[in-house]
Design an enzyme around this catalytic site. Structure first.
Site, PDB file in Angstrom:
ATOM      1  N   CYS A  95      21.464   5.092  49.333  1.00  0.00           N
ATOM      2  CA  CYS A  95      22.568   5.359  50.267  1.00  0.00           C
ATOM      3  C   CYS A  95      23.559   6.314  49.594  1.00  0.00           C
ATOM      4  O   CYS A  95      23.906   6.130  48.423  1.00  0.00           O
ATOM      5  CB  CYS A  95      23.269   4.046  50.601  1.00  0.00           C
ATOM      6  SG  CYS A  95      24.663   4.235  51.734  1.00  0.00           S
ATOM      7  N   GLU A 138      21.393   2.739  59.050  1.00  0.00           N
ATOM      8  CA  GLU A 138      22.614   3.407  59.540  1.00  0.00           C
ATOM      9  C   GLU A 138      23.373   2.538  60.539  1.00  0.00           C
ATOM     10  O   GLU A 138      24.606   2.524  60.538  1.00  0.00           O
ATOM     11  CB  GLU A 138      22.271   4.772  60.150  1.00  0.00           C
ATOM     12  CG  GLU A 138      21.619   5.777  59.188  1.00  0.00           C
ATOM     13  CD  GLU A 138      22.365   5.936  57.860  1.00  0.00           C
ATOM     14  OE1 GLU A 138      21.712   6.260  56.864  1.00  0.00           O
ATOM     15  OE2 GLU A 138      23.605   5.701  57.827  1.00  0.00           O
TER      16      GLU A 138
HETATM   17  C1  LIG Z   1      22.110  10.492  42.490  1.00  0.00           C
HETATM   18  C2  LIG Z   1      22.016   9.949  43.878  1.00  0.00           C
HETATM   19  O1  LIG Z   1      22.838   9.234  44.364  1.00  0.00           O
HETATM   20  O2  LIG Z   1      20.887  10.290  44.580  1.00  0.00           O
HETATM   21  C3  LIG Z   1      20.846   9.978  45.926  1.00  0.00           C
HETATM   22  C4  LIG Z   1      20.833   8.689  46.465  1.00  0.00           C
HETATM   23  C5  LIG Z   1      20.666   8.508  47.852  1.00  0.00           C
HETATM   24  C6  LIG Z   1      20.512   9.623  48.659  1.00  0.00           C
HETATM   25  C7  LIG Z   1      20.331   9.529  50.114  1.00  0.00           C
HETATM   26  C8  LIG Z   1      20.143   8.374  50.737  1.00  0.00           C
HETATM   27  C9  LIG Z   1      20.017   8.364  52.226  1.00  0.00           C
HETATM   28  O3  LIG Z   1      20.005   9.389  52.861  1.00  0.00           O
HETATM   29  N1  LIG Z   1      19.929   7.149  52.803  1.00  0.00           N
HETATM   30  C10 LIG Z   1      19.859   7.017  54.220  1.00  0.00           C
HETATM   31  C11 LIG Z   1      19.383   5.641  54.576  1.00  0.00           C
HETATM   32  C12 LIG Z   1      17.918   5.482  54.279  1.00  0.00           C
HETATM   33  C13 LIG Z   1      17.518   4.816  53.148  1.00  0.00           C
HETATM   34  C14 LIG Z   1      16.154   4.630  52.888  1.00  0.00           C
HETATM   35  C15 LIG Z   1      15.209   5.123  53.764  1.00  0.00           C
HETATM   36  C16 LIG Z   1      15.633   5.801  54.889  1.00  0.00           C
HETATM   37  C17 LIG Z   1      16.991   6.007  55.132  1.00  0.00           C
HETATM   38  C18 LIG Z   1      20.558  10.924  48.119  1.00  0.00           C
HETATM   39  C19 LIG Z   1      20.751  11.081  46.761  1.00  0.00           C
HETATM   40  O4  LIG Z   1      20.943  12.299  46.226  1.00  0.00           O
HETATM   41  C20 LIG Z   1      19.836  12.918  45.656  1.00  0.00           C
HETATM   42  C21 LIG Z   1      20.133  14.197  44.964  1.00  0.00           C
HETATM   43  O5  LIG Z   1      18.738  12.409  45.756  1.00  0.00           O
HETATM   44 CO   LIG Z   2      23.763   4.271  53.738  1.00  0.00          CO
END
Ligand SMILES: CC(=O)Oc1ccc(/C=C/C(=O)NCCc2ccccc2)cc1OC(C)=O
Ligand SMILES: [Co+2]
Length: 174
Positions: A95, A138
């Site tokens: 997240c 979400e």
């Molecule tokens: C370092 C860091 O925090 O990394 C991240 C962590 C989470 C995320 C994004 C998470 C996200 O979009 N979650 C939406 C909800 C979801 C979770 C699991 C499956 C479907 C939907 C992005 C990150 O950044 C990078 C560069 O990967």
């Molecule tokens: Co989230």
């Protein structure tokens, strides 16, 4: 509209988001700004509360097979309600509001969601797999629930310890 992502343990993330009743230019600006901050942060899902807007608004953009996030796959949900759910899927979730922490979370595999699009048209979507996980993750945000709330007691303790250490490191490195 410059949006910053609110991070755990900020109490803002615990607010219950309110229904949208005005599908106006301001809503469209919010949706467009959410898309930009989500894509710039490498996210695949974002709820409005994560950028301090306590409105029942979420966006999801699941990468397709060649891990491209094309805007055709962008889903904007306003006032979403899950009307059907069954099956079980375990997926490693992350997240944008809980950076650098990933844990296996169990959710329904098949869901049916009723929602409105940015022009207030009512829609129904059947989802399964990763899209279903993202929608449930979400919608939880709209009710002030974070994926870490679903961890068992022992895994939650592990998370709290790890997260505190990471936040300290971040402060020292600044
Ligand atoms: C370092 C860091 O925090 O990394 C991240 C962590 C989470 C995320 C994004 C998470 C996200 O979009 N979650 C939406 C909800 C979801 C979770 C699991 C499956 C479907 C939907 C992005 C990150 O950044 C990078 C560069 O990967
Ligand atoms: Co989230």
């Amino acid at each position: 509209m410059k949006l910053n992502i609110v991070e755990y343990p900020n109490k803002k993330l615990r607010e219950i988001s309110k229904e949208v009743d005005k599908f106006d230019e301001k809503l469209h600006q919010l949706l467009d700004a959410m898309y930009d901050v989500m894509m710039n942060s490498n996210g695949i899902g974002l709820a409005a509360i994560q950028v301090s807007h306590a409105k029942r608004v979420l966006i999801i953009n699941i990468p397709d097979d060649d891990s491209e996030q094309s805007k055709e796959n962008l889903i904007e949900m306003i006032n979403p309600i899950i009307v059907n759910k069954d099956g079980e899927i375990v997926y490693q979730e992350g997240c944008l509001s809980v950076p650098s922490f990933y844990e296996d979370i169990s959710r329904y595999d098949n869901i049916t969601v009723n929602f409105q699009d940015r022009d207030a048209n009512t829609k129904t979507l059947d989802a399964c797999g990763l899209l279903s996980v993202a929608i449930q993750h979400e919608i939880d945000h709209l009710n002030g629930v974070l994926f870490i709330d679903k961890l068992s007691y022992s895994r939650r303790k592990k998370f709290e310890k790890e997260y505190k250490r990471m936040q300290k490191e971040k402060k020292i490195s600044k």
